[in-house]
Scaffold this motif. Structure first.
Motif, PDB file in Angstrom:
ATOM      1  N   LYS A  21       0.935  -1.218   0.058  1.00 51.26           N
ATOM      2  CA  LYS A  21      -0.060  -0.055   0.029  1.00 51.26           C
ATOM      3  C   LYS A  21       0.772   1.137  -0.103  1.00 51.26           C
ATOM      4  N   THR A  23       1.397   5.020   1.387  1.00 45.98           N
ATOM      5  CA  THR A  23       0.956   5.514   2.547  1.00 45.98           C
ATOM      6  C   THR A  23       1.211   6.992   2.663  1.00 45.98           C
ATOM      7  N   ILE A  27      -2.127  10.609  -1.765  1.00 45.27           N
ATOM      8  CA  ILE A  27      -2.511   9.808  -2.638  1.00 45.27           C
ATOM      9  C   ILE A  27      -3.771   9.829  -2.864  1.00 45.27           C
ATOM     10  N   SER A  47      -4.921   3.480  -2.225  1.00 46.21           N
ATOM     11  CA  SER A  47      -3.756   3.306  -1.670  1.00 46.21           C
ATOM     12  C   SER A  47      -3.017   2.109  -2.058  1.00 46.21           C
TER      13      SER A  47
END
Length: 66
Positions: A21, A23, A27, A47
């Motif tokens: 993912k 972080t 995003i 994400s």
């Protein structure tokens, strides 16, 4: 830009909810801007990168100019 070298890429979760993912705090804004500019819809969590590490970054990566 490669996700493997990015400090915002991490493996989180387990099972079906697990995977790599992003972080980065921007995003979601970057993904929404990408959708508006390109006229496309992203059908997954913004994400979520994948269950395996990808070779390049996401199209809507906030660290990359699109």
């Amino acid at each position: 830009m490669k996700c493997a070298n990015c400090k915002y890429c991490s493996y989180e979760g387990a099972g079906i909810a697990g995977g790599y993912k992003c972080t980065h705090p921007d995003i979601e804004n970057s993904a929404k801007k990408y959708e508006e500019i390109k006229g496309k819809t992203i059908n997954k969590s913004y994400s979520h990168i994948g269950y395996h590490m990808i070779k390049t970054s996401l199209r809507y990566c906030p660290l990359k100019k699109f």
